[in-house]
Design an enzyme around this catalytic site. Sequence first.
Site, PDB file in Angstrom:
ATOM      1  N   HIS A 274      -2.854   8.516  -5.277  1.00  0.00           N
ATOM      2  CA  HIS A 274      -3.814   7.419  -5.518  1.00  0.00           C
ATOM      3  C   HIS A 274      -4.009   7.429  -7.063  1.00  0.00           C
ATOM      4  O   HIS A 274      -4.052   8.415  -7.747  1.00  0.00           O
ATOM      5  CB  HIS A 274      -5.228   8.018  -4.987  1.00  0.00           C
ATOM      6  CG  HIS A 274      -5.120   7.986  -3.334  1.00  0.00           C
ATOM      7  ND1 HIS A 274      -4.555   8.871  -2.710  1.00  0.00           N
ATOM      8  CD2 HIS A 274      -5.562   6.922  -2.542  1.00  0.00           C
ATOM      9  CE1 HIS A 274      -4.524   8.591  -1.332  1.00  0.00           C
ATOM     10  NE2 HIS A 274      -5.329   7.473  -1.006  1.00  0.00           N
TER      11      HIS A 274
ATOM     12  N   ASP B  65      -2.451   4.236  -4.054  1.00  0.00           N
ATOM     13  CA  ASP B  65      -3.545   3.493  -3.640  1.00  0.00           C
ATOM     14  C   ASP B  65      -4.840   3.478  -4.261  1.00  0.00           C
ATOM     15  O   ASP B  65      -5.131   4.372  -5.139  1.00  0.00           O
ATOM     16  CB  ASP B  65      -3.838   4.089  -2.109  1.00  0.00           C
ATOM     17  CG  ASP B  65      -2.882   3.480  -1.098  1.00  0.00           C
ATOM     18  OD1 ASP B  65      -1.525   3.491  -1.425  1.00  0.00           O
ATOM     19  OD2 ASP B  65      -2.997   4.050   0.216  1.00  0.00           O
TER      20      ASP B  65
END
Length: 246
Positions: A201, A54
């Site tokens: 991430h 992400d």
Amino acid sequence: MYRMLCALSAAISVFTACIPADAAKTKDRFYFERLGYAHWQVPTHRKIVALTFDDGPDLKYTPQILQLLTNYGDHATFFLIGKKAEQYPDVVRQTALLGNELGNHTFSHANIAHLSTADLTKELDESKSAIERITGERCVYFRPPRGYYDEPSVLTAYRRGYSVIMWSWDEDSRDWAGPGAATIAHSVLNHLHPGDIILLHDGTANSKQTVAALRIILPELHRRGYQSVTVTDLLRSADETDFYAK
């Protein structure tokens, strides 16, 4: 099976804490999974998982992650922030060209808990347009920033052509908090089982630790006989007998 049922029961309690009480009474996690509107994990006996990233793209860390995935013959799904995609189009193109999948993470990493349906639609559409302009590819998956969602946001995403992709309840690495590469790797590997959707991430201030953790995670996945695939390939692997769809 018992462990998965326990895990799913725990996830329901997390889910219901994040949505309005009336919706929680009638439309829990299983409701959306049965419809195919949202996914937390995939029931499969194959030793495959979906690594997902992400908050990118990032000019420094995303290429390093792409190189590591390529080294091990793995693929992942990257949930992109639209305005970052516009900032780093070459990284977006490289991600797609290497066989990875692109998902929508809104245009501005908006907190959708505070958005109207119209505002969420605008966030989705602007991010989609940015990614399509760069790659020519259409996004079909949406991950809500901060993991927040409720019935209106799931239905809004569905009506815009998206499935909501969450993550397995015990596969939130919390790498964004910077706990250290060894801790991130341990969090991922200690809870590993087939069909997991794993949250990582590539676009935070602590993504250096994520890169370092992947140097531990990827070889260990392969040592255990696992492979990372895209969300699409993971969904295609679903066993025909799905215990939460009955």
